[in-house]
Design a protein around this motif. Structure first.
Motif, short mmCIF file in Angstrom:
data_model
loop_
_atom_site.label_atom_id
_atom_site.label_comp_id
_atom_site.label_asym_id
_atom_site.label_seq_id
_atom_site.Cartn_x
_atom_site.Cartn_y
_atom_site.Cartn_z
N SER A 157 -10.74 0.50 -12.36
CA SER A 157 -10.96 0.32 -13.79
C SER A 157 -9.63 0.09 -14.51
CB SER A 157 -11.66 1.56 -14.36
OG SER A 157 -11.82 1.45 -15.76
N ALA A 158 -8.60 0.84 -14.12
CA ALA A 158 -7.30 0.71 -14.78
C ALA A 158 -6.56 -0.55 -14.38
CB ALA A 158 -6.44 1.94 -14.46
N GLN A 159 -6.94 -1.10 -13.21
CA GLN A 159 -6.22 -2.27 -12.69
C GLN A 159 -7.04 -3.55 -12.77
OE1 GLN A 159 -4.32 -1.36 -8.85
NE2 GLN A 159 -4.35 0.82 -9.39
N GLY A 160 -8.05 -3.56 -13.63
CA GLY A 160 -8.82 -4.78 -13.85
C GLY A 160 -9.70 -5.19 -12.70
N GLY A 161 -10.23 -4.24 -11.95
CA GLY A 161 -11.17 -4.55 -10.88
C GLY A 161 -10.54 -4.66 -9.51
N THR A 162 -9.23 -4.61 -9.40
CA THR A 162 -8.56 -4.65 -8.10
C THR A 162 -7.68 -3.42 -7.95
OG1 THR A 162 -6.65 -5.88 -8.94
CG2 THR A 162 -8.52 -7.17 -8.11
N VAL A 163 -7.48 -3.01 -6.73
CA VAL A 163 -6.61 -1.88 -6.45
C VAL A 163 -5.50 -2.35 -5.53
CG1 VAL A 163 -6.43 0.46 -5.52
CG2 VAL A 163 -8.53 -0.25 -6.66
N ALA A 164 -4.25 -2.15 -5.95
CA ALA A 164 -3.11 -2.56 -5.12
C ALA A 164 -3.17 -1.86 -3.78
CB ALA A 164 -1.80 -2.25 -5.84
N SER A 165 -2.82 -2.60 -2.72
CA SER A 165 -2.92 -2.01 -1.38
C SER A 165 -1.87 -0.94 -1.15
CB SER A 165 -2.79 -3.10 -0.31
OG SER A 165 -1.54 -3.75 -0.41
N GLY A 166 -0.64 -1.16 -1.61
CA GLY A 166 0.41 -0.16 -1.44
C GLY A 166 0.94 -0.11 -0.02
N THR A 167 1.83 0.86 0.21
CA THR A 167 2.42 1.03 1.54
C THR A 167 2.25 2.47 2.00
OG1 THR A 167 4.58 1.55 0.57
CG2 THR A 167 4.16 -0.75 1.17
N ALA A 168 2.25 2.66 3.29
CA ALA A 168 2.10 4.00 3.87
C ALA A 168 3.37 4.37 4.61
CB ALA A 168 0.91 4.02 4.82
N ASN A 169 3.80 5.61 4.46
CA ASN A 169 4.97 6.05 5.22
C ASN A 169 4.54 6.60 6.57
OD1 ASN A 169 4.14 8.76 4.83
ND2 ASN A 169 5.22 8.86 2.87
N ALA A 170 5.51 6.99 7.38
CA ALA A 170 5.21 7.42 8.75
C ALA A 170 4.29 8.64 8.77
CB ALA A 170 6.50 7.73 9.49
N ALA A 171 4.49 9.58 7.85
CA ALA A 171 3.68 10.80 7.85
C ALA A 171 2.23 10.51 7.54
CB ALA A 171 4.25 11.80 6.85
N THR A 172 1.98 9.67 6.52
CA THR A 172 0.60 9.38 6.14
C THR A 172 -0.09 8.54 7.21
OG1 THR A 172 1.33 7.47 4.85
CG2 THR A 172 1.09 9.55 3.68
N LYS A 173 0.65 7.62 7.84
CA LYS A 173 0.05 6.81 8.90
C LYS A 173 -0.31 7.68 10.10
CE LYS A 173 3.41 3.83 9.03
NZ LYS A 173 4.26 2.71 9.47
N SER A 174 0.55 8.63 10.42
CA SER A 174 0.29 9.51 11.56
C SER A 174 -0.96 10.33 11.33
CB SER A 174 1.49 10.43 11.80
OG SER A 174 1.22 11.35 12.82
N ASN A 175 -1.09 10.87 10.13
CA ASN A 175 -2.26 11.69 9.83
C ASN A 175 -3.53 10.86 9.78
OD1 ASN A 175 -2.87 14.42 9.51
ND2 ASN A 175 -3.20 14.18 7.33
N ALA A 176 -3.41 9.62 9.27
CA ALA A 176 -4.58 8.74 9.22
C ALA A 176 -5.07 8.41 10.61
CB ALA A 176 -4.23 7.47 8.46
N ASN A 177 -4.14 8.25 11.56
CA ASN A 177 -4.54 7.96 12.93
C ASN A 177 -5.37 9.10 13.51
OD1 ASN A 177 -3.20 5.53 12.93
ND2 ASN A 177 -1.31 6.35 13.82
N LYS A 178 -5.08 10.31 13.08
CA LYS A 178 -5.81 11.47 13.61
C LYS A 178 -7.23 11.54 13.06
CE LYS A 178 -1.64 14.24 14.21
NZ LYS A 178 -0.92 15.44 13.80
N THR A 179 -7.44 11.03 11.87
CA THR A 179 -8.77 11.13 11.26
C THR A 179 -9.55 9.83 11.31
OG1 THR A 179 -7.93 10.53 9.07
CG2 THR A 179 -7.91 12.85 9.64
N GLY A 180 -8.89 8.74 11.66
CA GLY A 180 -9.58 7.47 11.73
C GLY A 180 -9.66 6.75 10.40
N THR A 181 -9.03 7.28 9.36
CA THR A 181 -9.07 6.65 8.05
C THR A 181 -8.13 5.44 8.03
OG1 THR A 181 -9.51 8.75 7.00
CG2 THR A 181 -8.68 7.01 5.58
N THR A 182 -8.60 4.34 7.43
CA THR A 182 -7.80 3.12 7.38
C THR A 182 -6.80 3.18 6.24
OG1 THR A 182 -9.61 1.81 8.28
CG2 THR A 182 -7.88 0.62 7.13
N ILE A 183 -5.52 3.00 6.57
CA ILE A 183 -4.48 2.92 5.55
C ILE A 183 -3.93 1.50 5.55
CG2 ILE A 183 -2.12 3.61 5.01
CD1 ILE A 183 -2.77 6.36 5.48
N PRO A 184 -3.85 0.84 4.36
CA PRO A 184 -3.38 -0.54 4.31
C PRO A 184 -2.00 -0.68 4.93
CG PRO A 184 -4.32 0.12 2.21
CD PRO A 184 -4.21 1.36 3.05
#
Length: 479
Positions: free
Chosen positions: A322-349
């Motif tokens: 809503s704040a970004q006009g219908g799109t959400v910026a993908s952003g970047t993930a650091n090593a810690a967030t990517k590592s944790n996402a791998n453990k849960t299966g959540t997709t990080i851009p």
């Protein structure tokens, strides 16, 4: 981002426990005389990683409570001590079978032996299974939210996010504590606030966005209440530690928080440290897909209900879209967030994604919708036998006896008295008496009531389904 507990560094047992004789353990565990004389040079240097004793105990107690297995206060703890003593001395990892043999309570031992998830596994590896089916959650929520708002033509006015802060102060009580301030956080409606503790100074590694950088697993993680100073009691050895909140909590309305840099502290028994972290809400027009996915992965890794976390992540996506006009910026993930996402299966851009990409487009983050694998959760209900009372009657006939009686010849009176005979004589009548045999009633006939218990239905045990749990992501539902 929150990590599941993992003991990359196994805490030692109590020094007194290490001096106890191993022959006190069950003989069939195979550690009696062989380990009793083991020299220091023979102790394996590369012992396998296992969960700390208190972690294994907590997992077992939680499983026993969930299944309603009754047990004594020290049943679990007492069985774990010899297993971890053997691990310290010989490097032999504790197993579920060894626990069952060491436990004095057979019901507890059998329950642990049958646990589907090994309580002795390092937590980071175990939690990789908790939400393996949550791979699609973040991507689908983000895509759905972006589509819902794709028709908006006027984005909200941009706002500025004040960076979150973290400070470290020395204290003299020989402990390390952490306090996380987070306005709006509620234990009942928000996802958990999780603090991760790492060995050494790994600040740069955790914050690196290099695709080839892999974050280390934490020594342990701890859930904390907002605004409450919490002691990190698992920090016991002198050394350098890195303390971080690696995944933002998500409020019920979808608010995501900016995360400060990890803090490095030096600890010894005479010098402690107090870490205070203040999380600041991130402006919705600055929230990215990576922020939402990292926050979701942290919450799921902590053991929070995956469906409830998905709902909050969806709110965060809608708010950002809503704040970004219908799109959400993908952003970047650091090593810690990517590592944790791998453990849960959540997709990080990926950091290579365009910052302004539409979340509804196909950018290589496509995942399949998670299908719950519902496993019945059962308990045994005992039903006692049912009886009813019935009454019957036993008939008893009258009882007679044959007796000899004296009968007056004149009037037929039985057993006449002397006066009776005199009265006949006065009247000029004979007073002769003769002996005759006669059947005499001794006891009247009667019916005797008899009651007895008659079995209506036999006792039996019934398996009752109390609910269902997804074997992949840990979600639960009632009947």
């Amino acid at each position: 981002m929150r990590y599941m507990e993992e003991n990359n560094k196994q805490a030692g047992l109590d020094p007194e426990a290490k001096t106890e004789k191993l022959e006190a353990m069950p003989a069939d565990q195979g550690q009696a005389d062989a380990t009793e004389k083991l020299s220091a040079t023979e102790i394996p240097a590369d012992k396998p990683k296992v969960a700390k004793m208190e972690t294994a105990e907590r997992r077992i107690e939680k499983s026993l409570a969930k299944q309603g297995v009754e047990h004594g206060e020290g049943d679990v703890h007492d069985a774990l001590i010899p297993l971890y003593e053997r691990y310290e001395l010989t490097g032999a990892a504790p197993t579920q079978e060894a626990f069952a043999e060491a436990c004095r309570n057979q019901s507890v031992g059998q329950h642990v032996k049958d646990m589907p998830k090994d309580p002795f596994h390092p937590t980071g590896k175990r939690n990789a299974l908790i939400a393996a089916g949550c791979v699609a959650a973040a991507a689908i929520i983000i895509a759905g939210g972006a589509f819902a708002y794709s028709q908006l033509t006027k984005p909200a006015e941009p706002s500025h996010t004040t960076p979150s802060t973290a400070t470290v102060q020395q204290k003299e009580d020989g402990k390390v504590s952490v306090k996380v301030n987070c306005d709006g956080w509620n234990a009942d409606t928000s996802t958990p606030i999780v603090v991760s503790v790492y060995s050494g100074d790994v600040k740069d590694t955790l914050t690196s966005t290099d695709e080839n950088t892999v974050a280390p697993d934490p020594l342990f993680t701890k859930e904390v209440e907002a605004g409450v100073e919490t002691d990190l009691d698992d920090i016991k050895d002198n050394g350098t530690y890195t303390i971080a909140v690696t995944g933002s909590p998500i409020l019920d309305d979808g608010t995501i928080f900016d995360l400060p840099e990890p803090q490095v502290v030096d600890f010894d028994t005479a010098k402690g440290a107090s870490v205070e972290i203040t999380l600041i809400a991130k402006a919705a027009d600055q929230v990215t897909e990576a922020d939402i996915a990292a926050a979701q992965a942290a919450a799921v890794a902590s053991g929070a209900d995956a469906e409830k976390v998905s709902a909050k992540a969806s709110n965060a996506t809608n708010k950002a879209a809503s704040a970004q006009g219908g799109t959400v910026a993908s952003g970047t993930a650091n090593a810690a967030t990517k590592s944790n996402a791998n453990k849960t299966g959540t997709t990080i851009p990926s950091s290579n994604n365009n910052q302004g990409s539409n979340t509804g487009s196909s950018t290589g983050n496509t995942t399949q919708t998670h299908q719950h694998n519902w496993v019945p959760q059962t308990t045994t209900a005992h039903h006692d036998a049912v009886y009813k009372t019935e009454t019957s009657y036993i008939h008893h006939d009258a009882v007679y006896e044959t007796r000899t009686v004296s009968v007056c010849v004149t009037c037929g009176a039985e057993n006449p008295s002397l006066q009776h005979s005199k009265n006949h004589a006065l009247n000029g009548q004979s007073d002769q008496v003769r002996e005759v045999e006669k059947k005499v009633l001794v006891k009247n006939a009667y019916d005797e009531p008899v009651t007895k218990q008659v079995l209506v239905s036999a006792a039996y045990d019934e398996t009752v389904t109390t609910g269902y749990k997804c074997s992949d992501c840990g979600a639960t539902k009632s009947n």
